[in-house]
Design a protein around this motif. Structure first.
Motif, PDB file in Angstrom:
ATOM      1  N   THR A 158      16.096  32.770 -24.329  1.00 16.75           N
ATOM      2  CA  THR A 158      15.752  31.488 -23.715  1.00 16.75           C
ATOM      3  C   THR A 158      16.316  31.407 -22.307  1.00 16.75           C
ATOM      4  O   THR A 158      15.643  30.948 -21.373  1.00 16.75           O
ATOM      5  CB  THR A 158      16.269  30.322 -24.579  1.00 16.75           C
ATOM      6  N   VAL A 159      17.534  31.885 -22.122  1.00 16.78           N
ATOM      7  CA  VAL A 159      18.148  31.879 -20.791  1.00 16.78           C
ATOM      8  C   VAL A 159      17.409  32.831 -19.846  1.00 16.78           C
ATOM      9  O   VAL A 159      17.274  32.549 -18.652  1.00 16.78           O
ATOM     10  CB  VAL A 159      19.661  32.183 -20.875  1.00 16.78           C
ATOM     11  N   HIS A 160      16.881  33.942 -20.361  1.00 17.26           N
ATOM     12  CA  HIS A 160      16.037  34.823 -19.542  1.00 17.26           C
ATOM     13  C   HIS A 160      14.818  34.044 -19.041  1.00 17.26           C
ATOM     14  O   HIS A 160      14.417  34.173 -17.878  1.00 17.26           O
ATOM     15  CB  HIS A 160      15.551  36.030 -20.339  1.00 17.26           C
ATOM     16  N   ARG A 161      14.241  33.236 -19.925  1.00 16.34           N
ATOM     17  CA  ARG A 161      13.087  32.429 -19.523  1.00 16.34           C
ATOM     18  C   ARG A 161      13.478  31.397 -18.473  1.00 16.34           C
ATOM     19  O   ARG A 161      12.725  31.143 -17.524  1.00 16.34           O
ATOM     20  CB  ARG A 161      12.474  31.750 -20.742  1.00 16.34           C
TER      21      ARG A 161
ATOM     22  N   ARG B 219      15.788  31.711 -16.274  1.00 16.70           N
ATOM     23  CA  ARG B 219      15.917  32.464 -15.027  1.00 16.70           C
ATOM     24  C   ARG B 219      14.545  32.664 -14.386  1.00 16.70           C
ATOM     25  O   ARG B 219      14.374  32.507 -13.173  1.00 16.70           O
ATOM     26  CB  ARG B 219      16.588  33.803 -15.295  1.00 16.70           C
ATOM     27  N   GLY B 220      13.558  33.017 -15.198  1.00 18.58           N
ATOM     28  CA  GLY B 220      12.202  33.175 -14.673  1.00 18.58           C
ATOM     29  C   GLY B 220      11.668  31.884 -14.076  1.00 18.58           C
ATOM     30  O   GLY B 220      11.014  31.890 -13.023  1.00 18.58           O
ATOM     31  N   HIS B 221      11.953  30.770 -14.737  1.00 23.16           N
ATOM     32  CA  HIS B 221      11.514  29.481 -14.205  1.00 23.16           C
ATOM     33  C   HIS B 221      12.220  29.161 -12.887  1.00 23.16           C
ATOM     34  O   HIS B 221      11.604  28.590 -11.977  1.00 23.16           O
ATOM     35  CB  HIS B 221      11.746  28.365 -15.221  1.00 23.16           C
ATOM     36  N   LEU B 222      13.487  29.520 -12.786  1.00 19.88           N
ATOM     37  CA  LEU B 222      14.190  29.310 -11.514  1.00 19.88           C
ATOM     38  C   LEU B 222      13.551  30.121 -10.396  1.00 19.88           C
ATOM     39  O   LEU B 222      13.395  29.636  -9.269  1.00 19.88           O
ATOM     40  CB  LEU B 222      15.675  29.672 -11.636  1.00 19.88           C
ATOM     41  N   TYR B 223      13.182  31.363 -10.692  1.00 21.25           N
ATOM     42  CA  TYR B 223      12.505  32.187  -9.688  1.00 21.25           C
ATOM     43  C   TYR B 223      11.139  31.597  -9.341  1.00 21.25           C
ATOM     44  O   TYR B 223      10.720  31.622  -8.172  1.00 21.25           O
ATOM     45  CB  TYR B 223      12.391  33.642 -10.146  1.00 21.25           C
ATOM     46  N   SER B 224      10.444  31.051 -10.335  1.00 25.26           N
ATOM     47  CA  SER B 224       9.171  30.387 -10.052  1.00 25.26           C
ATOM     48  C   SER B 224       9.394  29.192  -9.131  1.00 25.26           C
ATOM     49  O   SER B 224       8.657  29.008  -8.152  1.00 25.26           O
ATOM     50  CB  SER B 224       8.504  29.919 -11.352  1.00 25.26           C
ATOM     51  N   ALA B 225      10.394  28.378  -9.435  1.00 29.38           N
ATOM     52  CA  ALA B 225      10.707  27.232  -8.584  1.00 29.38           C
ATOM     53  C   ALA B 225      11.060  27.699  -7.173  1.00 29.38           C
ATOM     54  O   ALA B 225      10.612  27.106  -6.181  1.00 29.38           O
ATOM     55  CB  ALA B 225      11.852  26.419  -9.188  1.00 29.38           C
TER      56      ALA B 225
END
Length: 147
Positions: free
Chosen positions: A37-40, A42-48
């Motif tokens: 979940t934390v990997h996801r 991180r991906g959302h932070l990169y998307s933002a």
């Protein structure tokens, strides 16, 4: 016929160490799930990060178009108050991503890895491997134990 609760993994890399109990396997499985979940996150932070950066770069065109249309006051405000603005006090999104990566994310990964090393000999996904073994149908195409 119900399949046994504690199935063996199909390959040695995911096999449960002999003295590892069900509760520990489940706890490690939940810890792994939380890390995923934390990997996801991180991906959302990169998307933002990428979305905000793209929006900021779009403001250059907005300012240009507003000026061409004779709306200098609005263009000035966009340029002065939005263009290059911090998204959090003192931070652009790249700084947020870096702080997350170096802090929470790194600590979470290290703790999960340490737990696996100490409790399961470093083996990953024991819980899932056993679930796969319980749920697959031996001999059925698409249900092979290993590649």
């Amino acid at each position: 016929m119900a399949k046994e609760k504690r199935a063996l993994a199909a390959d040695e890399h995911h096999a449960r160490p002999r003295d590892l109990d069900d509760a520990t396997v489940e706890a490690l499985g939940e810890l792994s799930k939380a890390l995923e979940t934390v990997h996801r996150v991180r991906g959302h932070l990169y998307s933002a990060h990428q979305l905000v950066g793209g929006a900021d770069l779009t403001l250059d065109r907005v300012v240009k178009l507003l000026r061409e249309a004779g709306h200098d006051e609005v263009a000035d405000r966009v340029e002065r108050e939005l263009l290059g603005r911090n998204v959090l006090p003192g931070r652009w999104t790249f700084q947020i991503v870096e702080e997350f990566d170096d802090g929470y994310y790194a600590a979470f990964q290290e703790i999960e890895r340490d737990a696996r090393e100490k409790l399961a000999g470093g083996r990953r996904h024991i819980y899932e491997a056993e679930m796969k073994e319980r749920r697959r149908t031996p001999g059925m195409p698409g249900h092979e134990a290993t590649p």
